[in-house]
Design a protein around this motif. Sequence first.
Motif, PDB file in Angstrom:
ATOM      1  N   CYS A  41       0.663  -1.100  -0.456  1.00 48.44           N
ATOM      2  CA  CYS A  41       0.003   0.216   0.115  1.00 48.44           C
ATOM      3  C   CYS A  41       1.097   1.134  -0.071  1.00 48.44           C
ATOM      4  N   HIS A  43      -0.136   4.369   1.021  1.00 51.66           N
ATOM      5  CA  HIS A  43      -0.145   4.597   2.331  1.00 51.66           C
ATOM      6  C   HIS A  43       0.669   4.590   3.355  1.00 51.66           C
ATOM      7  N   MET A  44       0.623   3.699   4.051  1.00 48.37           N
ATOM      8  CA  MET A  44       1.913   3.053   5.235  1.00 48.37           C
ATOM      9  C   MET A  44       2.426   1.412   5.098  1.00 48.37           C
ATOM     10  N   CYS A  60      -7.169  -2.037   1.375  1.00 51.86           N
ATOM     11  CA  CYS A  60      -5.989  -2.461   2.713  1.00 51.86           C
ATOM     12  C   CYS A  60      -6.583  -3.035   3.680  1.00 51.86           C
ATOM     13  N   HIS A  63      -5.466   0.963   7.305  1.00 50.90           N
ATOM     14  CA  HIS A  63      -6.655   1.872   7.073  1.00 50.90           C
ATOM     15  C   HIS A  63      -7.367   2.039   6.391  1.00 50.90           C
ATOM     16  N   SER A  65      -7.897   2.353   3.175  1.00 54.09           N
ATOM     17  CA  SER A  65      -8.047   2.651   1.631  1.00 54.09           C
ATOM     18  C   SER A  65      -8.037   1.670   0.455  1.00 54.09           C
TER      19      SER A  65
HETATM   20  S1  FES Z   1      -1.893   1.189   5.087  1.00 58.79           S
HETATM   21 FE1  FES Z   1      -3.113   1.122   3.708  1.00 58.79          FE
HETATM   22  S2  FES Z   1      -4.621   2.351   4.399  1.00 58.79           S
HETATM   23 FE2  FES Z   1      -3.058   2.829   5.118  1.00 58.79          FE
END
Ligand code: FES
Length: 109
Positions: A41, A43-44, A60, A63, A65
């Motif tokens: 992902c 994001h993180m 994901c 979080h 997404s």
């Molecule tokens: S790590 Fe995937 S939405 Fe935050």
Amino acid sequence: MEKVCDAAEVPPGAMRGFMVQGRKILLANVAGQFYAMDAVCSHMQGDLSRGKLQGTIVTCPVHGSQYDVTNGKVFRNVSWAVKTFTRKSATDLATFRTEVKEGAVWVGV
Ligand code: FES
């Protein structure tokens, strides 16, 4: 192109993660058509192969997404609260060519 698995190992509606040339790839089977994109992902770094696939959309597990496996684009970003807390949004992921040959799935990275 690299052979990643037998087609039968990822039936319609399923997805799995594979390492292809040092890169973690998500292979998804949507109604018999295979799609490959990054499994990490944006994001993180959540592991998308541990998420949920519904149609062409993968969620994901960290979080929430969502990405479209057919083009790697963000379908739904993280919530405003998560974005504010982590100071980061999800961005589109890379996709890769897939091919089925003699019952095996090949991915081009
Ligand atoms: S790590 Fe995937 S939405 Fe935050």
